[in-house]
Design an enzyme around this catalytic site. Structure first.
Site, PDB file in Angstrom:
ATOM      1  N   CYS A 258       0.838  -1.137  -0.178  1.00 32.02           N
ATOM      2  CA  CYS A 258      -0.114  -0.066  -0.011  1.00 32.02           C
ATOM      3  C   CYS A 258       1.104   1.292   0.027  1.00 32.02           C
ATOM      4  O   CYS A 258       0.704   1.946  -0.901  1.00 32.02           O
ATOM      5  CB  CYS A 258      -0.987  -0.003   1.192  1.00 32.02           C
ATOM      6  SG  CYS A 258      -0.088  -0.005   2.866  1.00 32.02           S
ATOM      7  N   HIS A 306      -2.538   1.407   6.769  1.00 32.82           N
ATOM      8  CA  HIS A 306      -2.863   1.173   5.304  1.00 32.82           C
ATOM      9  C   HIS A 306      -3.065   2.569   4.828  1.00 32.82           C
ATOM     10  O   HIS A 306      -3.431   3.598   5.476  1.00 32.82           O
ATOM     11  CB  HIS A 306      -4.225   0.245   5.318  1.00 32.82           C
ATOM     12  CG  HIS A 306      -4.539   0.213   3.772  1.00 32.82           C
ATOM     13  ND1 HIS A 306      -3.730  -0.789   3.062  1.00 32.82           N
ATOM     14  CD2 HIS A 306      -5.455   0.503   2.849  1.00 32.82           C
ATOM     15  CE1 HIS A 306      -4.319  -0.893   1.910  1.00 32.82           C
ATOM     16  NE2 HIS A 306      -5.236  -0.099   1.808  1.00 32.82           N
ATOM     17  N   HIS A 318      -5.894   1.808  -4.377  1.00 35.22           N
ATOM     18  CA  HIS A 318      -4.689   1.382  -3.412  1.00 35.22           C
ATOM     19  C   HIS A 318      -4.359  -0.178  -3.748  1.00 35.22           C
ATOM     20  O   HIS A 318      -5.133  -0.842  -4.637  1.00 35.22           O
ATOM     21  CB  HIS A 318      -5.593   1.380  -2.008  1.00 35.22           C
ATOM     22  CG  HIS A 318      -6.614   0.548  -1.870  1.00 35.22           C
ATOM     23  ND1 HIS A 318      -6.978  -0.359  -0.678  1.00 35.22           N
ATOM     24  CD2 HIS A 318      -7.953   0.248  -2.642  1.00 35.22           C
ATOM     25  CE1 HIS A 318      -8.021  -1.098  -0.630  1.00 35.22           C
ATOM     26  NE2 HIS A 318      -8.677  -0.726  -2.112  1.00 35.22           N
TER      27      HIS A 318
END
Length: 342
Positions: A258, A306, A318
């Protein structure tokens, strides 16, 4: 990472869902060495989903810890190389200074060691002797100065060697930390794979379709504009990464985790972002979610473990988790902790 999952559009029947998730729950319990007391079939789907999500979330957090440790190890490798280079240059300087002092000492020795008054009395050319004596005095003064410089150079060389040794020891400790986090990631991912691989092929295929249904097509932007030219370039790069695989610890161009996707995308815009999602959340000015514009970084969970990039119209791009490629998902797929404008 339960909030990574979007509501299923696959048309699974209720009985199929129960079969799939019941099998996953049983496997998850076996993998974790625990069976929930009093578990009943009605509660099994939630337990199975929570187990797989929890393993992926833990793996992602360990991945960010690995990234942070690996970033520190990379910086330390550079510092060790620089310290070694400084030490080598310092040793060369000390060696040169020793050579110069040796030459000065030799010249003084060859001049003789008589007392200056006696030498003057014995000299047939007093004027010439005085000139020579003045020169020897200058040589002695220069010699003393060089000796002082040599002492200082040797002291500094000792400090540089000690610093290089300290950096090297820190690097070795950092490598140990990197290895520990890497093993933690691999262990969590292996647990998740065992849970999913234990499902019969048809049920696993249905499970994947039901739980990994993010969008690969470009969502409608509804006139949303990036906040800057560099944000626009980063948005374009992130769009071009859609469909690339999630690879933990990777920052492109063929695979991403990520934070690696964010770093790579802004790198294409000439902007150097930190490596981890926790650091990236502070890489610019924080704005509210209502003010988000394409290119803004959206960090998730309280620990910012994240991160994604806002693309407009309530969508982010993402790298979700292993097995799910870079894709578009709703910005509210999990709790938002911050929005950062780079």
């Amino acid at each position: 990472m339960a909030s990574h999952r979007r509501p299923s559009q696959s048309g699974l029947t209720q009985s199929t869902r129960v079969t799939v998730l019941s099998a996953a729950a049983a496997t998850a319990a076996a993998a974790l060495g625990a069976t929930p007391a009093g578990a009943d079939p009605a509660g099994t789907p939630t337990a199975a989903q929570a187990t797989v999500d929890r393993l992926f979330e833990q793996a992602e957090k360990a991945t960010e810890q690995y990234n942070r440790a690996n970033e520190r190890a990379t910086a330390l490798r550079k510092e060790v190389a620089q310290a070694r280079d400084r030490t080598a240059r310092g040793q060369e300087r000390v060696n040169r200074m020793r050579g110069v002092i040796g030459q000065l000492a030799g010249a003084q020795y060859r001049s003789g060691g008589l007392d200056p008054t006696v030498s003057l009395l014995l000299s047939e050319n007093p004027d010439g002797y005085l000139d020579k004596a003045a020169a020897l005095d200058r040589i002695s003064a220069l010699n003393a100065g060089k000796l002082h410089e040599l002492t200082e150079a040797q002291r500094k060389l000792g400090q540089e060697r000690a610093e290089a040794s300290r950096k090297l020891a820190e690097l070795e400790r950092s490598r140990t930390v990197v290895t520990r986090h890497k093993r933690a990631v691999e262990r969590k991912l292996a647990e998740a794979r065992r849970t999913l691989n234990a499902l019969p092929a048809p049920e696993r295929a249905e499970f994947d379709r039901a739980n990994r249904s993010g969008r690969a097509e470009l969502p409608e932007m509804s006139g949303a504009m990036p906040a800057s030219a560099r944000a626009a370039a980063a948005v374009l790069a992130a769009r071009n990464a859609v469909g690339k695989p999630y690879v933990w610890g990777a920052n492109g161009p063929t695979g991403f985790d990520c934070s690696g996707l964010m770093q790579w995308s802004y790198g294409q815009a000439g902007v150097s972002l930190p490596r981890t999602s926790q650091a990236q959340r502070y890489a610019g000015r924080q704005v509210s979610l209502a003010q988000a514009q394409p290119g803004d970084l959206v960090a998730y969970r309280d620990d910012a473990s994240h991160i994604g990039m806002y693309m407009g119209n309530g969508q982010v791009v993402h790298a979700p988790y292993p097995g799910a490629p870079v894709r578009y998902d709703p910005v509210g797929m999990m709790p938002v902790s911050s929005v950062t404008r780079v």
